[in-house]
Design a protein around this motif. Structure first.
Motif, PDB file in Angstrom:
ATOM      1  N   GLN A  48       0.819  -1.205   0.000  1.00 15.17           N
ATOM      2  CA  GLN A  48       0.000   0.000   0.000  1.00 15.17           C
ATOM      3  C   GLN A  48       0.858   1.261   0.000  1.00 15.17           C
ATOM      4  N   TYR A  49       1.966   1.231   0.715  1.00 12.91           N
ATOM      5  CA  TYR A  49       2.877   2.376   0.716  1.00 12.91           C
ATOM      6  C   TYR A  49       3.467   2.599  -0.681  1.00 12.91           C
ATOM      7  N   ARG A  52       0.875   4.160  -2.954  1.00 12.84           N
ATOM      8  CA  ARG A  52       0.698   5.600  -2.736  1.00 12.84           C
ATOM      9  C   ARG A  52       1.725   6.402  -3.521  1.00 12.84           C
ATOM     10  N   SER A 120      -8.914   4.554  -7.622  1.00 11.30           N
ATOM     11  CA  SER A 120      -8.159   4.345  -6.387  1.00 11.30           C
ATOM     12  C   SER A 120      -8.896   4.957  -5.193  1.00 11.30           C
ATOM     13  N   ASN A 124     -10.370   2.853  -1.979  1.00 12.15           N
ATOM     14  CA  ASN A 124     -10.059   3.222  -0.593  1.00 12.15           C
ATOM     15  C   ASN A 124     -11.336   3.411   0.220  1.00 12.15           C
TER      16      ASN A 124
END
Length: 215
Positions: A48-49, A52, A120, A124
């Motif tokens: 996930q990082y 981003r 995205s 989320n």
């Protein structure tokens, strides 16, 4: 399509697959274990990082594509004015075909990056809503279990409060499910719009090729 836009397209397809996986109806126990694994796994957290950071680059590509669309639109407008002054036959040359092709490619890249970023955000939001729904379902089951396990006297005293709270939680669950259905419809609309745009780009390429053959 260049390499980085091909990667953006692959990411868009991956997002569609993940979204379909999120909305697939699963048993409550299976879904709770799955989301508990996603929330607690360090590998998923690192992934996930990295995503981003990837979305930051996609945002830069989106801004660049919007700028390109604006500049090409100015070129198309200027070319139309010049073509009107020179004559209708001169306006159907190779330059016009190239400008039109650049216009459609720029629009394609803009929609591709825009849909990827928008999806995205939907993912989320959907993920957060599903986690909240699972938490509310756990709380409802806990309240119902405590109510059944309690004695008759305590059940009578707490009946009004528990029933009101359970009813409120059930209403919140229904609202979450309606929001998920709305997000599902938005994703399907985006998918249809992207496919329509791809068909338009393919048609414009065929038209450009036909104009070059006529010349």
């Amino acid at each position: 399509m260049t390499l980085y836009y091909s990667l953006v397209f692959c990411l868009l397809v991956l997002e569609m697959g993940v979204f379909m996986g999120l909305i697939v109806p699963l048993p409550f126990t299976v879904r709770r274990k799955l989301f508990a694994f996603i929330s607690e796994s360090p590998v998923i957290a690192k992934l996930q990082y990295g995503l981003r950071i990837t979305f930051i680059f996609i945002l830069i590509l989106f801004i660049d594509s919007v700028n390109r669309v604006y500049r090409v639109q100015l070129e198309v407008s200027a070319f139309g004015k010049e073509g009107g002054n020179v004559g209708r036959g001169a306006a159907l040359g190779t330059d016009r075909s190239e400008v039109q092709a650049r216009k459609f490619y720029s629009q394609r890249n803009m929609y591709l990056c825009g849909f990827t970023l928008f999806l995205s955000l939907i993912l989320n939001r959907t993920y957060t809503m599903i986690l909240e729904t699972l938490r509310l379902e756990d709380r409802v089951k806990l309240l119902e279990g405590n109510k059944q396990a309690g004695g008759k006297d305590s059940a009578r005293l707490a009946q009004a409060g528990d029933m009101g709270e359970i009813g409120q939680l059930k209403k919140e669950l229904e609202e979450k499910e309606r929001d998920i259905e709305t997000l599902k419809k938005q994703c399907e609309g985006l998918t249809r719009e992207y496919h329509n745009l791809g068909d338009q780009v393919a048609g414009s390429k065929n038209e450009g090729s036909g104009e070059k053959k006529d010349l």
